[in-house]
Design an enzyme around this catalytic site. Structure first.
Site, PDB file in Angstrom:
ATOM      1  N   ASN A   1      46.547 -26.292 -30.778  1.00  0.00           N
ATOM      2  CA  ASN A   1      45.104 -26.833 -30.595  1.00  0.00           C
ATOM      3  C   ASN A   1      44.749 -27.195 -32.052  1.00  0.00           C
ATOM      4  O   ASN A   1      43.725 -27.980 -32.033  1.00  0.00           O
ATOM      5  CB  ASN A   1      44.041 -25.677 -30.162  1.00  0.00           C
ATOM      6  CG  ASN A   1      44.476 -24.265 -30.793  1.00  0.00           C
ATOM      7  OD1 ASN A   1      45.532 -23.884 -30.864  1.00  0.00           O
ATOM      8  ND2 ASN A   1      43.373 -23.798 -31.139  1.00  0.00           N
TER       9      ASN A   1
ATOM     10  N   THR B   1      42.275 -18.302 -21.320  1.00  0.00           N
ATOM     11  CA  THR B   1      42.180 -17.052 -22.217  1.00  0.00           C
ATOM     12  C   THR B   1      42.592 -15.929 -21.093  1.00  0.00           C
ATOM     13  O   THR B   1      43.346 -14.994 -21.369  1.00  0.00           O
ATOM     14  CB  THR B   1      40.697 -16.824 -22.385  1.00  0.00           C
ATOM     15  OG1 THR B   1      40.490 -17.732 -23.413  1.00  0.00           O
ATOM     16  CG2 THR B   1      40.608 -15.296 -23.033  1.00  0.00           C
TER      17      THR B   1
ATOM     18  N   GLN C   1      46.540 -27.481 -24.430  1.00  0.00           N
ATOM     19  CA  GLN C   1      46.480 -28.552 -25.408  1.00  0.00           C
ATOM     20  C   GLN C   1      47.280 -29.766 -24.944  1.00  0.00           C
ATOM     21  O   GLN C   1      46.960 -30.799 -25.387  1.00  0.00           O
ATOM     22  CB  GLN C   1      46.605 -28.163 -26.728  1.00  0.00           C
ATOM     23  CG  GLN C   1      45.406 -27.275 -27.129  1.00  0.00           C
ATOM     24  CD  GLN C   1      43.716 -27.894 -27.224  1.00  0.00           C
ATOM     25  OE1 GLN C   1      43.754 -29.016 -27.348  1.00  0.00           O
ATOM     26  NE2 GLN C   1      42.925 -26.924 -27.661  1.00  0.00           N
TER      27      GLN C   1
ATOM     28  N   SER D   1      44.345 -24.770 -18.638  1.00  0.00           N
ATOM     29  CA  SER D   1      42.823 -24.894 -18.564  1.00  0.00           C
ATOM     30  C   SER D   1      42.828 -26.424 -18.797  1.00  0.00           C
ATOM     31  O   SER D   1      43.359 -27.061 -19.274  1.00  0.00           O
ATOM     32  CB  SER D   1      42.249 -24.065 -19.878  1.00  0.00           C
ATOM     33  OG  SER D   1      40.775 -23.815 -19.620  1.00  0.00           O
TER      34      SER D   1
ATOM     35  N   THR E   1      35.175 -13.554  -6.347  1.00  0.00           N
ATOM     36  CA  THR E   1      34.951 -14.530  -5.563  1.00  0.00           C
ATOM     37  C   THR E   1      35.248 -16.212  -6.087  1.00  0.00           C
ATOM     38  O   THR E   1      34.785 -16.070  -7.540  1.00  0.00           O
ATOM     39  CB  THR E   1      33.371 -14.810  -5.158  1.00  0.00           C
ATOM     40  OG1 THR E   1      33.284 -13.334  -4.692  1.00  0.00           O
ATOM     41  CG2 THR E   1      32.794 -15.890  -4.384  1.00  0.00           C
TER      42      THR E   1
ATOM     43  N   CYS F   1      37.332 -20.790 -30.866  1.00  0.00           N
ATOM     44  CA  CYS F   1      37.238 -19.119 -30.703  1.00  0.00           C
ATOM     45  C   CYS F   1      36.813 -18.607 -31.847  1.00  0.00           C
ATOM     46  O   CYS F   1      36.437 -17.553 -32.052  1.00  0.00           O
ATOM     47  CB  CYS F   1      38.206 -18.841 -29.696  1.00  0.00           C
ATOM     48  SG  CYS F   1      38.580 -19.726 -28.414  1.00  0.00           S
TER      49      CYS F   1
ATOM     50  N   HIS G   1      39.705 -28.027 -19.151  1.00  0.00           N
ATOM     51  CA  HIS G   1      38.458 -28.534 -19.782  1.00  0.00           C
ATOM     52  C   HIS G   1      38.788 -29.378 -21.213  1.00  0.00           C
ATOM     53  O   HIS G   1      37.821 -29.992 -21.829  1.00  0.00           O
ATOM     54  CB  HIS G   1      37.279 -27.457 -20.038  1.00  0.00           C
ATOM     55  CG  HIS G   1      37.727 -26.305 -21.120  1.00  0.00           C
ATOM     56  ND1 HIS G   1      37.238 -26.649 -22.264  1.00  0.00           N
ATOM     57  CD2 HIS G   1      38.268 -25.267 -21.034  1.00  0.00           C
ATOM     58  CE1 HIS G   1      37.565 -25.669 -23.089  1.00  0.00           C
ATOM     59  NE2 HIS G   1      38.185 -24.619 -22.299  1.00  0.00           N
TER      60      HIS G   1
END
Ligand code: PMP
Length: 383
Positions: free
Chosen positions: A154, A77, A182, A202, A240, A328, A204
């Site tokens: 997706n 995102t 995806q 991403s 960080t 989302c 995940h």
């Protein structure tokens, strides 16, 4: 056995996947270690820095990109927002195109840019979710500066012809951005081979940690920071570093590099197994999308005479976790923007339910899920 004690079956990998065991181990080890700030000069800081750089190297190898091309971010995102905003900021007369089936983290940015007065166009898809390359050629000739297109969708799993699109975009002197979130772990993702300028990632959905991702930037291209603050990631991503997540990311990327081909094959076997089991027990099921070019792990199915939300809720009670669209936007009771963009009427779009799994999903679970889905669907049709 009561309904609620049934073993749960997780079929929502396109929302997020189950952690790979190697990722879990790396996360736990990193959380247990004394993790310094990667910008600190002491030994703890140096160890943290080394973890972040190992993650960068692992990502670059897994997707065939130079190590310095990889900017670590807080996920796709953020990366999508950053690439699109950066392009508009530095491009006089920007004209941004994205497909009508992009993730909200692209579509909503493009919508906001439009409201801010930037020229934007939405690239339409047909009833199967396939992009019209002729439409693109026409727009490119009219002065488009950036085309944003996802590698795989997706909700339907449709795979877009990225190398071909990149070539056309470049011939017209424009830039291409690809959200490959995806595609990872399902099909081969070769950043350099596909000729992409900016790629966002991403990990995940393939068993990596959430809240970390990457922007991959072609040599000679730049991306400025979205936020202001420190100078991490060579000034491109202040804040960080999440070192534990970086350790998990390294493990995920290493697994991807090792197993991608095997995972793709396995997903095809599982898809066949699931579809055969389901269609053997239930009529009136229609597959959405384009099976000629579709992720094997994703099945978007429309059930005749059944509302998708009703089916999802009933399936959840039967121990099957699935989805009606992007996580989302799911829960908003609005029909999927992807299925609407394909040209379905809202009532038709409401029938869609998405089942998505991973390469380690046991075949028996898919067969068991198919049985529960068929039972629930028959019951709902009788009501
Ligand atoms: N792009 C696509 C295609 C996605 O499916 C998702 C996850 N829903 C995202 C971007 C957002 O990724 P993240 O969760 O890392 O912000």
């Amino acid at each position: 056995m009561s309904m609620n004690s049934q073993r749960r079956i997780y079929l929502d990998w396109n929302a997020t996947g189950l952690l790979l065991p190697e990722v879990r181990e790396a996360l736990v080890a990193a959380l247990d270690a004394t993790v310094g700030n990667a910008s600190s000069i002491h030994r703890e800081g140096q160890a943290a820095r080394a973890t972040v750089e190992r993650a960068r190297r692992a990502v670059s190898r897994a997707i065939n990109a130079p190590m310095q091309a990889v900017v670590l971010t807080g996920g796709a995102t953020e990366g999508n927002n950053q690439v699109l905003r950066d392009h508009v900021r530095k491009t006089a007369g920007a004209h941004v195109v994205c497909t009508g089936v992009e993730h909200p983290s692209v579509l909503e940015v493009v919508g906001a840019l439009c409201e801010e007065g930037v020229r934007t166009s939405i690239w339409p898809v047909d009833l199967r979710g396939v992009l019209d390359l002729g439409w693109l050629d026409e727009r490119l000739a009219a002065g488009v500066t950036l085309v944003s297109v996802m590698w795989a969708n997706n909700e339907t799993g449709n795979i877009h012809p990225i190398a071909e699109i990149a070539q056309r975009v470049h011939e017209a002197g424009a830039i291409v951005h690809v959200d490959a979130t995806q595609a990872l772990g399902r099909i081969a993702v070769d950043f350099t081979g596909a000729g992409i300028d900016y790629m966002t990632l991403s990990f995940h959905k393939m068993g990596g940690p959430k809240g970390i991702g990457a922007i991959v930037v072609r040599e000679g291209f730049k991306v400025a920071a979205l936020l202001q603050g420190g100078h991490q990631e060579r000034g491109r991503r202040p804040g960080t570093e999440n070192v534990a997540a970086a350790a998990g990311l390294e493990a995920a990327a290493n697994q991807l590099a090792l197993k991608a081909a095997h995972w793709s094959d396995q997903l095809v076997v599982l898809r066949t197994c699931f579809l055969e089991a389901l269609l053997g027990q239930l009529d009136g099921v229609e597959l959405r999308g384009s099976p000629e070019a579709q992720l094997a792990n994703t099945l978007n199915l429309a059930f005749q005479g059944i509302d998708g939300e009703d089916l999802l809720l009933a399936l959840d009670l039967e121990g099957v976790a699935a989805s009606s669209g992007s996580a989302c936007t799911a829960g908003s009771l609005e029909p999927s923007h992807v299925i609407l963009a394909m040209g379905y009427a809202p009532a038709e779009a409401r029938r869609s339910v998405r089942f998505s799994f991973g390469p380690a999903t046991p075949a028996e679970e898919l067969v068991e899920a198919a049985g529960r889905i068929a039972r629930v669907a028959r019951r709902l049709r009788q009501l």
